[in-house]
Design an enzyme around this catalytic site. Structure first.
Site, PDB file in Angstrom:
ATOM      1  N   LYS A  23      37.871  14.750  16.508  1.00 26.03           N
ATOM      2  CA  LYS A  23      37.255  13.565  17.103  1.00 26.03           C
ATOM      3  C   LYS A  23      37.580  12.348  16.255  1.00 26.03           C
ATOM      4  O   LYS A  23      37.813  12.538  15.064  1.00 26.03           O
ATOM      5  CB  LYS A  23      35.743  13.704  17.234  1.00 26.03           C
ATOM      6  CG  LYS A  23      34.974  14.253  16.043  1.00 26.03           C
ATOM      7  CD  LYS A  23      35.129  13.668  14.670  1.00 26.03           C
ATOM      8  CE  LYS A  23      34.760  12.251  14.431  1.00 26.03           C
ATOM      9  NZ  LYS A  23      34.999  11.822  13.019  1.00 26.03           N
ATOM     10  N   TYR A  41      29.034  10.633  16.998  1.00 26.48           N
ATOM     11  CA  TYR A  41      28.069  11.746  16.955  1.00 26.48           C
ATOM     12  C   TYR A  41      26.775  11.359  17.656  1.00 26.48           C
ATOM     13  O   TYR A  41      26.151  12.187  18.334  1.00 26.48           O
ATOM     14  CB  TYR A  41      27.766  12.153  15.506  1.00 26.48           C
ATOM     15  CG  TYR A  41      28.890  12.914  14.848  1.00 26.48           C
ATOM     16  CD1 TYR A  41      28.911  14.302  14.856  1.00 26.48           C
ATOM     17  CD2 TYR A  41      29.936  12.252  14.221  1.00 26.48           C
ATOM     18  CE1 TYR A  41      29.947  15.005  14.263  1.00 26.48           C
ATOM     19  CE2 TYR A  41      30.966  12.933  13.611  1.00 26.48           C
ATOM     20  CZ  TYR A  41      30.972  14.311  13.640  1.00 26.48           C
ATOM     21  OH  TYR A  41      32.000  15.001  13.051  1.00 26.48           O
TER      22      TYR A  41
HETATM   23  P1  NDP Z   1      42.225  12.382   5.353  1.00 24.76           P
HETATM   24  O1  NDP Z   1      42.681  11.001   5.082  1.00 24.76           O
HETATM   25  O2  NDP Z   1      41.543  13.105   4.244  1.00 24.76           O
HETATM   26  O3  NDP Z   1      43.469  13.290   5.794  1.00 24.76           O
HETATM   27  C1  NDP Z   1      44.339  12.912   6.822  1.00 24.76           C
HETATM   28  C2  NDP Z   1      45.687  13.574   6.586  1.00 24.76           C
HETATM   29  O4  NDP Z   1      46.520  13.208   7.649  1.00 24.76           O
HETATM   30  C3  NDP Z   1      46.397  13.104   5.327  1.00 24.76           C
HETATM   31  O5  NDP Z   1      46.024  13.799   4.151  1.00 24.76           O
HETATM   32  C4  NDP Z   1      47.833  13.377   5.683  1.00 24.76           C
HETATM   33  O6  NDP Z   1      48.131  14.751   5.455  1.00 24.76           O
HETATM   34  C5  NDP Z   1      47.874  13.171   7.192  1.00 24.76           C
HETATM   35  N1  NDP Z   1      48.488  11.897   7.571  1.00 24.76           N
HETATM   36  C6  NDP Z   1      49.582  11.779   8.373  1.00 24.76           C
HETATM   37  N2  NDP Z   1      49.920  10.503   8.529  1.00 24.76           N
HETATM   38  C7  NDP Z   1      49.026   9.771   7.826  1.00 24.76           C
HETATM   39  C8  NDP Z   1      48.875   8.385   7.603  1.00 24.76           C
HETATM   40  N3  NDP Z   1      49.703   7.482   8.151  1.00 24.76           N
HETATM   41  N4  NDP Z   1      47.871   7.967   6.817  1.00 24.76           N
HETATM   42  C9  NDP Z   1      47.011   8.855   6.263  1.00 24.76           C
HETATM   43  N5  NDP Z   1      47.108  10.195   6.440  1.00 24.76           N
HETATM   44  C10 NDP Z   1      48.115  10.658   7.211  1.00 24.76           C
HETATM   45  O7  NDP Z   1      41.316  12.341   6.653  1.00 24.76           O
HETATM   46  P2  NDP Z   1      40.244  13.405   7.123  1.00 24.76           P
HETATM   47  O8  NDP Z   1      40.725  14.762   6.847  1.00 24.76           O
HETATM   48  O9  NDP Z   1      38.913  13.031   6.605  1.00 24.76           O
HETATM   49  O10 NDP Z   1      40.200  13.103   8.716  1.00 24.76           O
HETATM   50  C11 NDP Z   1      41.218  13.567   9.577  1.00 24.76           C
HETATM   51  C12 NDP Z   1      40.680  13.604  11.024  1.00 24.76           C
HETATM   52  O11 NDP Z   1      39.572  14.472  11.087  1.00 24.76           O
HETATM   53  C13 NDP Z   1      40.188  12.263  11.560  1.00 24.76           C
HETATM   54  O12 NDP Z   1      40.495  12.144  12.928  1.00 24.76           O
HETATM   55  C14 NDP Z   1      38.668  12.327  11.393  1.00 24.76           C
HETATM   56  O13 NDP Z   1      37.980  11.551  12.351  1.00 24.76           O
HETATM   57  C15 NDP Z   1      38.427  13.797  11.607  1.00 24.76           C
HETATM   58  N6  NDP Z   1      37.254  14.265  10.875  1.00 24.76           N
HETATM   59  C16 NDP Z   1      36.346  15.030  11.546  1.00 24.76           C
HETATM   60  C17 NDP Z   1      35.236  15.510  10.900  1.00 24.76           C
HETATM   61  C18 NDP Z   1      34.287  16.403  11.602  1.00 24.76           C
HETATM   62  O14 NDP Z   1      33.202  16.633  11.073  1.00 24.76           O
HETATM   63  N7  NDP Z   1      34.628  16.931  12.774  1.00 24.76           N
HETATM   64  C19 NDP Z   1      34.966  15.163   9.489  1.00 24.76           C
HETATM   65  C20 NDP Z   1      36.017  14.407   8.859  1.00 24.76           C
HETATM   66  C21 NDP Z   1      37.116  13.972   9.551  1.00 24.76           C
HETATM   67  P3  NDP Z   1      49.560  15.244   4.874  1.00 24.76           P
HETATM   68  O15 NDP Z   1      49.641  14.664   3.502  1.00 24.76           O
HETATM   69  O16 NDP Z   1      49.413  16.701   4.909  1.00 24.76           O
HETATM   70  O17 NDP Z   1      50.609  14.709   5.799  1.00 24.76           O
END
Ligand code: NDP
Length: 368
Positions: free
Chosen positions: A138, A223
């Protein structure tokens, strides 16, 4: 039957099971018991950030129907670490540019998209083109048009698309839904819901509109919207909103806080709040003869449901991500539709966009 209607029916059934007091620490096993044993489905995680690392990959180890089978990352050092930690073979490690090659990888059945919001569409569509089912975090995307394209791509590929609405798999949320449906306290009239937290790192993508599509509303305000939808079982028909920013340096690109009101066809009004400045994490439901809710409501674990009359409510704890993934895998295995389909995610994005429009114009925005 429209997917959203079907999903509501399935959801109510799950809610009834949960609230009947069936121990849900094995909610996933509720799903598995009814079907013949099959090999767990292979999940590939796209984007190895905080959520994938700290919640989803550990949760996959606790599932019954799923296993971590592959990764997609733009960071080679992460790939090396994950390969070692989770015993992932080289052939199941992809970059964003090579993920279409998954079409040839029979070990991967489902792609879980966990990248910044504005990349969900691109990654979902690539996954669909590779013939994989998709679970997408989401908010589904940052515009209704992109959501439509995601749904179309998955339909064309004959694959399911689900949205990562983990609270729909939390027995405490489900117990509250059952109280509303059973009219235990009479008709629900008002809902008060909020989720917010003081955000840290000012350089992160959540503060950049191009990648996030907006501030706390997109990230966690969704949420509160979901709670209002779950409790009423309805879609909002109109929204009004007020946006506030006190730190215009940090919040130059997205809102700092937002309050919004949602009106529902039954006459229920939900007052919602979200913020990247202050912590909020609860909801309360007010009915004719009493109230109930959750506080805290939106944590990964340790959520607590309450009734205004002091009687016990909910209490069971599950790994929401494990339960969500097992439920999706079960739908795929059994050929039944997910209870959290792309259509639901798209409707929410439409509402989020209407909330932004209401805040921008100061008008009440009607939703068809
Ligand atoms: P993070 O920033 O921690 O991780 C995102 C990952 O996406 C990065 O580590 C990277 O992985 C990859 N990525 C690819 N392109 C980009 C870019 N241009 N900029 C930044 N990162 C990029 O985010 P989260 O893990 O916190 O969130 C990811 C998704 O999950 C979002 O949509 C968020 O809304 C959702 N979310 C949902 C939650 C829930 O409770 N359901 C809780 C937290 C987040 P790599 O280095 O491997 O390419």
């Amino acid at each position: 039957m429209p997917a959203d209607q079907q999903s509501r029916r399935d959801f109510l059934r799950t809610a009834a099971i949960a609230a009947a007091g069936v121990p849900l620490v094995g909610a996933s096993s509720l799903v598995t018991r009814a079907r013949p044993r099959q090999k767990p489905l292979g999940f590939a995680l796209v984007g190895l950030g905080s959520l994938s690392t700290n919640q989803i990959a550990p949760a996959l180890q606790r599932t019954t129907n799923c296993r971590l089978a592959g990764i997609v990352t733009g960071t080679p050092e992460k790939a090396d670490r994950w390969k070692r930690q989770y015993n992932i073979p080289d052939r199941s490690v992809y970059s964003y540019d090579t993920m279409q090659r998954m079409a040839d990888n029979a070990d991967i059945d489902v792609i879980y998209v966990v990248t910044p919001n504005a990349l969900h569409g691109e990654h979902t569509i690539k996954a669909a083109h590779a013939g994989k089912h998709v679970l997408c975090e989401k908010p589904m995307e940052v515009s209704v048009e992109r959501c439509q394209a995601m749904i179309a791509a998955c339909k064309a590929a004959g694959r399911q698309l689900a949205i990562g609405y983990r609270c729909q798999f939390d027995p405490n949320h489900l117990a509250c839904v059952k109280l509303a449906r059973d009219k235990t306290f009479g008709d629900v009239r008002m809902i008060d819901a909020g989720f917010g937290f003081p955000i840290g790192d000012p350089a992160q993508w959540r503060l950049h509109h191009a990648l996030s599509g907006g501030g706390p509303l997109m990230d966690v305000g969704i949420y509160a919207l979901q709670t209002a939808r779950m409790i009423t079982g309805e879609q909002p028909t109109s929204v009004s909103a007020l946006q506030t920013t006190t730190d215009s340096v940090k919040f130059k690109d997205v809102e700092e806080s937002m309050t919004f009101q949602l009106s529902f066809p039954s006459g229920v009004v939900a007052h919602c709040g979200t913020s990247f400045k202050v912590g909020i994490n609860r909801f309360a439901v007010f009915a004719d003869r009493g109230s109930f809710g959750m506080d805290p409501a939106y944590n990964y674990s340790g959520n607590r449901a309450f009734r205004g009359d002091g009687a016990q409510l909910g209490g069971a704890q599950v790994d929401q991500f494990a339960t969500e993934m097992d439920a999706f895998a079960s739908c795929i295995m059994n050929g039944t539709p997910t209870t959290v389909p792309g259509e639901m995610g798209m409707r929410d994005v439409r509402t989020l966009m209407a909330i932004y429009e209401a805040a921008r114009t100061g008008r009440t925005i009607r939703l068809a």
